[in-house]
Design a protein around this motif. Structure first.
Motif, PDB file in Angstrom:
ATOM      1  N   VAL A  39       0.837  -1.206   0.000  1.00  0.00           N
ATOM      2  CA  VAL A  39       0.000   0.000   0.000  1.00  0.00           C
ATOM      3  C   VAL A  39       0.867   1.250   0.000  1.00  0.00           C
ATOM      4  N   THR A  40       1.944   1.219   0.754  1.00  0.00           N
ATOM      5  CA  THR A  40       2.821   2.396   0.826  1.00  0.00           C
ATOM      6  C   THR A  40       3.535   2.659  -0.499  1.00  0.00           C
TER       7      THR A  40
ATOM      8  N   SER B  21       0.211   4.968  -5.157  1.00  0.00           N
ATOM      9  CA  SER B  21      -0.245   6.332  -4.899  1.00  0.00           C
ATOM     10  C   SER B  21      -1.516   6.331  -4.067  1.00  0.00           C
ATOM     11  N   GLY B  22      -1.718   7.440  -3.368  1.00  0.00           N
ATOM     12  CA  GLY B  22      -2.925   7.574  -2.560  1.00  0.00           C
ATOM     13  C   GLY B  22      -4.180   7.556  -3.404  1.00  0.00           C
TER      14      GLY B  22
ATOM     15  N   THR C 174      -5.080   3.971  -4.177  1.00  0.00           N
ATOM     16  CA  THR C 174      -5.640   3.336  -2.986  1.00  0.00           C
ATOM     17  C   THR C 174      -7.068   3.783  -2.756  1.00  0.00           C
ATOM     18  N   SER C 175      -7.297   5.080  -2.892  1.00  0.00           N
ATOM     19  CA  SER C 175      -8.652   5.609  -2.703  1.00  0.00           C
ATOM     20  C   SER C 175      -9.610   5.055  -3.748  1.00  0.00           C
TER      21      SER C 175
ATOM     22  N   ALA D 192      -7.224  -2.757  -1.126  1.00  0.00           N
ATOM     23  CA  ALA D 192      -6.310  -1.704  -1.598  1.00  0.00           C
ATOM     24  C   ALA D 192      -5.354  -2.199  -2.674  1.00  0.00           C
TER      25      ALA D 192
END
Length: 737
Positions: free
Chosen positions: A179-180, A183-184, A187-188, A257
């Motif tokens: 997940v890290t 990109s955010g 994930t969103s 995710a």
């Protein structure tokens, strides 16, 4: 022989973790995601809240009744023996079916593991494709686990529990690392739309997946073997659920995710392969090693869940057998380690049979889920009843937020059970068929001995009357205060003041036209009697109630009061039993009473002593067994009783008949007093003389008589002769009706 408490907090938590963690989420995560998309995470979280509420009610009940049996034991303490059997019968079946599912799951994932090993090694093991291997491996594994449960004093599986938790932890950490690295925004996007099927889909997912959190209840099922159960069981239940949720929530989150390919939603991926979605997702963010980790976790999870359910199911059967709602042979314990080997053998044998016999394993699994949900709701209801009825001795662990916890938790379990019944109609049908089979077996094989055992349990532990909402009343008419001490002591033995009432009745015997001012003698006499009754009550430490009435016919008045107050039993005193051919007023009274009756004939100032030798002559299987069991259980609770059951047979009785009579006497003694007594079959041609001879060695005789009809004398020749030829105190009992 009692079981030893040998399971500590770690072991008890291991039972819960073994049953909960792994198997449920591997089997149901895909169904939940396919139904509601990413909001399956919320479905599991809400189910976790319901599970925690249910665990709190279970913990409260288990702390009050720290015995093996779980929901069955709770029901036996609070409900009737018939209701308790119903609960125990279906819970036992549900645990067995759960074990079947986990045995097959272990075999299924075990075969997948072996097939992948063979593929990696370049080996062609064609025999791995044989369909018979899965049920065969399931049966072999069940047998091996049963053997381990018969040689070890504990549920075992702690090493496997630690192993699977460690594997899941590695998968979760790997998922968080993945997940890290993305990109955010990606994930969103993976979490949109969160509710793929709206609120209805969320509720459906909850219904499908709640059983993934079942397993904490198994800790209560083995409660009789847990050390310091009042503290350990509640902690272990909560801890096992918390551990499960700490694994489930992050695992489901990383699956959403980073567990799918670009452009693919978790809902569509789960719809394609619901059973393998966890492994597929792990392979996506960890590569082949992720897939292998999930397969290893699946094998360990199914193994520990099978072990936990076998362990718990055998203890449910053990508890039922001890209460005689299953064959008593099941309650036998091994020498030395006190392990219920017979119960383990019976339970594991049923698992093996069902592995081969169940035509629709998924429907049986749904039936198991339905049964667990219903029994969870029952546990919530029982916790409310116990809280209300045990104010004097509340459970050591009290659930917070009462009564919101049992009300909300119970309604939620009922709602999910209704959903399960609608979603899988076959589940309800299977549950009804099993319940019908149990009802037939109970009525034909177990009812009489189970009810006798229940009567004995209530007599030995009067608190059970209060827990069942009963306030028994014993009526004690006393005209002659000389024996008031003995009568009051015996009444309090039958019905302790803490759970029932002792009502002392004195009657002013006067004609209908009586004028108290002109003839004060009846009033003076009754005042003297009442004074002595009060003094006797104080001496005995019994908070008896008194009732004084005026009547021309004392026997009719006693019958009227007994009916009016719905007395459970009537205790009568009798100076002497008249000779044969002479009817007594008390016999006319008993023909009008619809209660249990106990008649005491004792010398002046006779008392119940600390150690009592009791003689019970029997002539076969009488109709007063329930009252005899209650009386003996009550006497044994108050004092040390040496009980002897005596059967007299003619001297010309054949060897075969003598053997049969001895067997019948052993059975009767076991039913009425648990076998903790002497049994003697005496060859004698004069039964009365034989009983009188043995009476000289006893401190009390108990005789049973039948109430045949209003014109029949109660005391037959046998009773009259025994009473006339011995000075030993005599108790004559007669069953209601």
């Amino acid at each position: 022989m009692k079981q030893v408490r040998h399971i500590g907090l770690f072991g008890a938590t291991g039972v819960g973790v073994g049953a909960i963690v792994g198997g449920g989420i591997l089997a149901l995560a895909g169904v939940a995601f396919a139904t509601t998309g990413p909001s399956a995470i919320l479905a599991f979280a809400l189910n976790g809240v319901i599970g925690l509420l249910t665990a709190l009610s279970f913990a409260e009940m288990a702390s009050k009744f720290p015995e093996s049996g779980g929901t069955y034991t709770f029901s036996r303490k609070v409900l009737s023996v018939e209701s308790a059997f119903t609960v125990g019968w279906v819970v036992w079946f549900a645990s067995i079916v759960a074990a079947v599912l986990y045995a097959l799951g272990f075999a299924h994932f075990g075969m997948i593991f072996l097939q992948n090993v063979a593929a990696l090694a370049g080996l062609e093991w064609a025999w791995l494709d044989q369909p018979a291997l899965v049920p065969g491996l399931a049966i072999v594994t069940t047998i091996l686990l049963a053997i381990s449960l018969m040689v070890k004093t504990g549920g075992g599986g702690n090493a496997a529990n630690v192993g699977k938790v460690a594997v899941f932890a590695v998968v979760i950490v790997g998922g968080l690392w993945a997940v890290t690295r993305q990109s955010g925004g990606d994930t969103s996007a993976a979490f949109r739309p969160f509710f793929s099927s709206g609120v209805s889909g969320l509720i459906q997912a909850m219904g499908y997946s709640f059983i993934a959190l079942q397993g904490f209840d198994l800790i209560a099922a083995v409660g009789g073997e847990v050390k310091k159960p009042e503290k350990t069981i509640p902690r272990a239940m909560i801890l096992s659920l918390v551990i499960a949720l700490m694994i489930y929530m992050p695992l489901l989150s990383v699956m959403v995710a980073v567990g799918t390919s670009e452009g693919q939603s978790i809902a569509s991926a789960a719809a394609e392969d619901p059973e393998g979605i966890v492994a597929v997702a792990a392979r996506h963010f960890l590569g082949p090693i992720g897939y292998w980790l999930v397969i290893v976790a699946a094998v360990l999870s199914m193994f520990t869940a099978l072990q936990a359910n076998l362990f718990a199911a055998s203890r449910i059967a053990l508890a039922m057998s001890r209460d005689r709602t299953l064959p008593t042979v099941i309650s036998r314990l091994s020498k030395g380690k006190n392990i219920p080997t017979v119960s383990v053998i019976v339970t594991s044998s049923l698992v093996c049979v069902l592995v081969l016999a169940l035509p629709d394993v998924s429907a049986a699994g749904a039936a198991s889920s339905l049964i667990f949900l219903v029994t969870f709701a029952i546990a919530h209801w029982l916790s409310v009843l116990v809280r209300q009825r045990s104010e004097a001795s509340p459970p050591p662990f009290l659930s917070p937020w009462y009564p919101a916890v049992p009300i909300v938790g119970g309604l939620a379990c009922i709602g999910l059970a209704i959903f399960q019944g609608i979603a899988v109609p076959q589940a309800g049908l299977i549950a009804v068929i099993w319940l019908s089979l149990g009802g037939l077996l109970f009525l034909t094989l177990f009812a009489r001995s189970a009810r006798l055992r229940d009567v004995s349990s209530v007599a030995s532990n009067p608190e059970l009357s209060r827990l069942r909402g009963n306030t028994p009343l014993v009526l004690v008419p006393i005209a002659n205060p000389e024996n008031a001490d003995a009568m009051i002591a015996l009444a309090e033995t039958l019905v302790p003041a803490a759970v029932g009432r002792v009502l002392l009745q004195s009657i002013v015997v006067a004609p209908p036209d009586w004028n108290p001012q002109e003839n004060p003698e009846p009033t003076d006499r009754i005042h003297a009697v009442q004074r002595e009754l009060i003094h006797a009550s104080v001496r005995q430490g019994v908070r008896a109630e008194t009732l004084t009435t005026v009547a021309a016919s004392p026997m009719e008045e006693i019958a009227r009061v007994a009916r009016l107050h719905r007395c459970e039993s009537v205790l009568l005193g009798l100076s002497e039993i008249a000779e044969e051919g002479v009817a007594t007023p008390i016999e006319g009274l008993l023909s009008r009473l619809d209660t249990d009756v106990v008649v005491l004939r004792a010398p002046k100032n006779w008392h119940l002593v600390e150690r009592q030798r009791i003689l019970v002559p029997v002539a076969g299987r009488g109709g007063h067994d329930y009252l005899l069991t209650r009386l003996l259980g009550s006497l044994a609770r108050k004092q040390n009783c040496d009980v002897k059951f005596l059967r007299v047979v003619p001297t010309n009785t054949s060897a075969a008949d003598l053997k049969r009579v001895k067997k019948e006497l052993d059975r009767l003694a076991y039913d009425n007093f648990g076998g903790r007594c002497e049994r003697e079959v005496l060859l004698h041609d004069d039964a009365i003389a034989a009983v009188v001879e043995r009476a000289d060695e006893s401190g009390l005789i108990i005789l049973g008589v039948q109430r045949i009809g209003p014109r029949q004398k109660l005391f037959g020749r046998f009773t009259r002769q025994i009473a006339g030829q011995t000075k030993c105190p005599v108790i004559v009992i007669s069953r209601r009706g």
